[in-house]
Design an enzyme around this catalytic site. Structure first.
Site, short mmCIF file in Angstrom:
data_model
loop_
_atom_site.label_atom_id
_atom_site.label_comp_id
_atom_site.label_asym_id
_atom_site.label_seq_id
_atom_site.Cartn_x
_atom_site.Cartn_y
_atom_site.Cartn_z
N CYS A 1 -8.68 26.11 1.72
CA CYS A 1 -7.62 26.61 0.83
C CYS A 1 -6.49 27.32 1.57
O CYS A 1 -5.51 27.72 0.95
CB CYS A 1 -8.22 27.55 -0.23
SG CYS A 1 -8.62 29.20 0.38
N THR B 1 -1.65 36.42 32.03
CA THR B 1 -2.68 36.77 33.02
C THR B 1 -2.49 38.20 33.52
O THR B 1 -3.46 38.89 33.79
CB THR B 1 -2.69 35.80 34.23
OG1 THR B 1 -1.38 35.74 34.79
CG2 THR B 1 -3.13 34.41 33.82
N HIS C 1 0.57 26.64 19.23
CA HIS C 1 -0.88 26.45 19.08
C HIS C 1 -1.51 27.47 18.14
O HIS C 1 -2.72 27.67 18.15
CB HIS C 1 -1.57 26.48 20.45
CG HIS C 1 -1.22 25.29 21.31
ND1 HIS C 1 -1.31 25.30 22.68
CD2 HIS C 1 -0.76 24.07 20.98
CE1 HIS C 1 -0.92 24.11 23.15
NE2 HIS C 1 -0.58 23.36 22.14
N ALA D 1 -0.14 30.24 29.26
CA ALA D 1 -1.16 31.25 29.55
C ALA D 1 -0.78 32.15 30.73
O ALA D 1 -1.22 33.30 30.80
CB ALA D 1 -2.49 30.57 29.81
P1 NAD Z 1 -2.54 26.73 32.01
O1 NAD Z 1 -3.73 27.60 32.24
O2 NAD Z 1 -2.71 25.26 32.03
O3 NAD Z 1 -1.44 27.08 33.09
C1 NAD Z 1 -1.08 28.42 33.35
C2 NAD Z 1 -0.14 28.38 34.55
O4 NAD Z 1 0.31 29.70 34.79
C3 NAD Z 1 -0.83 27.89 35.82
O5 NAD Z 1 -0.08 26.83 36.35
C4 NAD Z 1 -0.82 29.12 36.74
O6 NAD Z 1 -0.55 28.77 38.08
C5 NAD Z 1 0.32 29.93 36.17
N1 NAD Z 1 0.17 31.37 36.32
C6 NAD Z 1 -0.93 32.14 36.05
N2 NAD Z 1 -0.64 33.44 36.23
C7 NAD Z 1 0.65 33.50 36.63
C8 NAD Z 1 1.53 34.56 36.98
N3 NAD Z 1 1.13 35.85 36.93
N4 NAD Z 1 2.79 34.26 37.37
C9 NAD Z 1 3.22 32.97 37.41
N5 NAD Z 1 2.43 31.93 37.08
C10 NAD Z 1 1.16 32.19 36.70
O7 NAD Z 1 -1.87 27.25 30.68
P2 NAD Z 1 -1.03 26.47 29.60
O8 NAD Z 1 -0.08 25.56 30.25
O9 NAD Z 1 -0.54 27.54 28.68
O10 NAD Z 1 -2.13 25.60 28.86
C11 NAD Z 1 -3.34 26.21 28.45
C12 NAD Z 1 -3.67 26.00 27.00
O11 NAD Z 1 -4.72 26.90 26.62
C13 NAD Z 1 -2.52 26.34 26.13
O12 NAD Z 1 -2.40 25.32 25.23
C14 NAD Z 1 -2.87 27.65 25.42
O13 NAD Z 1 -2.75 27.46 24.02
C15 NAD Z 1 -4.32 27.90 25.69
N6 NAD Z 1 -4.61 29.23 26.30
C16 NAD Z 1 -3.99 30.33 25.81
C17 NAD Z 1 -4.22 31.59 26.38
C18 NAD Z 1 -3.52 32.78 25.80
O14 NAD Z 1 -3.20 32.79 24.62
N7 NAD Z 1 -3.23 33.82 26.60
C19 NAD Z 1 -5.08 31.71 27.47
C20 NAD Z 1 -5.71 30.56 27.95
C21 NAD Z 1 -5.46 29.32 27.36
ZN ZN Z 2 -10.80 29.10 1.07
#
Ligand code: NAD
Ligand code: ZN
Length: 254
Positions: free
Chosen positions: A127, A25, A116, A21
């Site tokens: 289906c 951000t 994911h 994620a």
């Molecule tokens: P997480 O939120 O657990 O970790 C994100 C990490 O990124 C954190 O440790 C944070 O410190 C770091 N971070 C945030 N912004 C940053 C930046 N600009 N530079 C450097 N580091 C930065 O995310 P995860 O490990 O991906 O787990 C979250 C779960 O939720 C995943 O399984 C995902 O599928 C889902 N999710 C997806 C999204 C998306 O698709 N964008 C958003 C939120 C959650």
């Molecule tokens: Zn269907």
């Protein structure tokens, strides 16, 4: 540190990127644990509840229609763009992402495994029918009913892996294979706590790969990393890319 990573990227015969994620951000999509994020106000709907209860399905669609606003306008940022360019230039062999936002595809990455799934599509649980998500969110907003499959009337859900839902064995196999083949495994923007996705660096390490982590906060793999960069991704990847492009320039060129 950027020069060191650039050198390793150029030397490596097989580099696999792994994003979470944190790479999105800077595109305005909150990560999992940030205070303003959706999980600070809502309990995620578990897969078994979604299957069992109409009430849970409606709650699921309510949450997804809120999240859709965050996703719909988001554009790839410089980090996504650099990773797409590295694939095109042969610097990256493949990219495993935990993200469901589809921004790597939008940036032009093609060798992507979305471990994911994707929130850009919906699928029928009965289906397997697939469709783009937009019209279904709109329909929910109007009717406040959980949408059903036009083919078989089964329940429609985002084509993502929900909490409590198994990952696709094919996708998992592909990702594990990439992790094992990698000489350099580059983690970006993941807290590395969501399993089994977070087991990928372990697979890479077991085969002797170098592990590099770029993440703003700590992860359980920090001690195992050959290089740890605790800094924002956009500016870090921009610096690394500058160094990579320098190293790719032909001798005596320019
Ligand atoms: P997480 O939120 O657990 O970790 C994100 C990490 O990124 C954190 O440790 C944070 O410190 C770091 N971070 C945030 N912004 C940053 C930046 N600009 N530079 C450097 N580091 C930065 O995310 P995860 O490990 O991906 O787990 C979250 C779960 O939720 C995943 O399984 C995902 O599928 C889902 N999710 C997806 C999204 C998306 O698709 N964008 C958003 C939120 C959650
Ligand atoms: Zn269907």
């Amino acid at each position: 540190m950027s020069e060191q990573l650039a050198q390793w990227l150029i030397e490596s015969g097989c580099t696999i990127a792994f994003t979470g994620a944190g790479i999105s951000t800077e595109s305005g999509i909150p990560d999992f644990r940030s205070p303003g994020g959706i999980w600070s106000t809502s309990q995620p709907v578990l897969f078994d509840d979604f299957v069992a209860s109409e009430e849970a399905r409606v709650e699921y669609w309510r949450q997804k229609s809120l999240a859709a606003r965050e996703f719909a306008d988001a554009q790839p940022n410089v980090g996504h763009e650099i990773l797409a360019r590295w694939e095109e230039q042969g610097v990256l062999r493949g990219l495993i992402t935990q993200n469901i936002d589809g921004l790597h595809h939008l940036a032009g990455s093609r060798k992507v495994q979305e471990i994911h799934g994707t929130a850009r599509q919906v699928t029928c649980l009965d289906c397997g029918w697939l469709d783009d998500v937009g019209t279904w969110v709109d329909q929910y907003m109007v009717t406040r009913l959980a949408p059903r499959c036009p083919e078989c009337d089964g329940p429609l859900k985002h084509a993502t892996i929900s909490f409590g839902q198994s990952l696709s064995p094919e996708v998992l196999e592909k990702c594990s294979g990439w992790a094992r083949e990698s000489e350099l495994f580059l983690v970006m923007g993941s807290s590395l706590v969501v399993h089994p996705a977070a087991g990928m660096p372990q697979l890479a390490l077991q085969q002797g790969a170098r592990l590099v982590i770029i993440n703003a906060t700590e992860t359980p793999y920090d001690d195992a990393a050959d290089l740890l960069i605790r800094a924002p991704l956009g500016e870090t990847l921009s610096a690394v890319d500058l160094a990579v492009q320098k190293l790719r320039e032909p001798e005596g060129g320019g």
